[in-house]
Scaffold this motif. Structure first.
Motif: not given
Ligand SMILES: C[S@@+](CC[C@H](N)C(=O)[O-])C[C@H]1O[C@@H](n2cnc3c(N)ncnc32)[C@H](O)[C@@H]1O
Length: 257
Positions: A73-75, A98-100, A150-152
């Motif tokens: 999640i949040g890829c 999955i990413d929003v 779920a990384f970061q």
């Molecule tokens: C700080 S980034 C981290 C991205 C990646 N996992 C990494 O480690 O580089 C946070 C991620 O969470 C996603 N995100 C934020 N809200 C979200 C939601 N409601 N559902 C899914 N993804 C979400 C963002 O679009 C973003 O890609």
């Protein structure tokens, strides 16, 4: 480049300089398209979350990763997804990312020039959506999920922290799976997380106690491990403090049993 292993995910004929050049271009486009995340602004996105996580061996205890069904999640740009497929040999059919933000997923294709090869893994979806659990189950045709990554991510979605841990528990419970990731943490001895804003956007910074409580008492996980990671980012700055408290990446893993 943050980790040398990242280079192995790109076409072999690309040099490190070419990869960096492309990453800079994608970073510029990401900022233009409103991706307001530190990992984009700092270039920190060129790293494999799984390799930074001290608990990675724990997810392979029951069976090899190759045999597991994995959700991320949040890829973001999808670097870990490519690592799972290209380096660890996980089948594309076993990965749902999955990413929003469509811009992240699209720029991931741009970065690696591999849309056709991997697009079946990526889905624009919010973890806040009511149908998040059924959406994921549907993607795996009802087969059980072994691992959610779920990384970061959790620190960027304070409004969904409780929903996410409940939903992830539902997803991994049938296979007695795990939830593993990193989030922004604070090294304080307190039960409650700290809430703060970064550039006007709400954030949450967990302590080891608050994330453990979230995962166990809200999510229903039985066992939780947490560990702070050393910050390896050159761009530490005041904007990354919660009420003037230094933040550090906090790794976690939660087990159903
Ligand atoms: C700080 S980034 C981290 C991205 C990646 N996992 C990494 O480690 O580089 C946070 C991620 O969470 C996603 N995100 C934020 N809200 C979200 C939601 N409601 N559902 C899914 N993804 C979400 C963002 O679009 C973003 O890609």
């Amino acid at each position: 480049m943050q980790q040398p292993q990242v280079a192995s995910l790109f076409p072999p004929e690309w040099t490190n300089d070419e990869i960096l050049e492309r990453a800079k271009q994608v970073q510029k486009l990401g900022i233009e398209r409103g991706l307001q995340y530190r990992c984009v602004a700092s270039g920190e996105f060129l790293r494999i979350g799984l390799l930074q996580n001290p608990f990675r061996a724990d997810i392979m205890q029951k069976k090899p990763l190759k045999e597991q069904r994995i959700v991320e999640i949040g890829c973001g740009f999808g670097i870990d997804v490519r690592y799972l497929i290209r380096q660890l040999g996980v089948s594309k059919d076993h990965v749902v990312a999955i990413d929003v933000a469509p811009a992240f997923i699209e720029l991931g294709y741009e970065l690696f020039q591999d849309k056709e090869a991997v697009e079946s893994c990526f889905h624009v979806k919010s973890v806040g959506d009511e149908d998040f659990v059924s959406f994921v189950r549907d993607k795996f045709s009802g087969n059980p999920v072994d691992v959610v990554l779920a990384f970061q991510v959790l620190h960027t979605i304070p409004q969904y922290n409780e929903k996410v841990v409940k939903d992830v528990f539902q997803l991994v419970a049938p296979a007695k799976g795990v939830f593993m990731g990193t989030t922004i943490g604070i090294r304080e001895d307190r039960e409650e997380p700290r809430y703060f804003h970064r550039q006007g956007v709400a954030r949450i910074a967990h302590t080891q106690q608050s994330i453990t409580r979230l995962l166990k008492q809200v999510g229903g996980f039985h066992r939780v491990k947490t560990q702070f990671l050393e910050r390896n980012i050159a761009s530490d700055s005041k904007e990354w403090t919660a009420e003037n408290t230094e933040t550090s990446p906090l790794a976690f893993i939660a087990f159903v049993e």
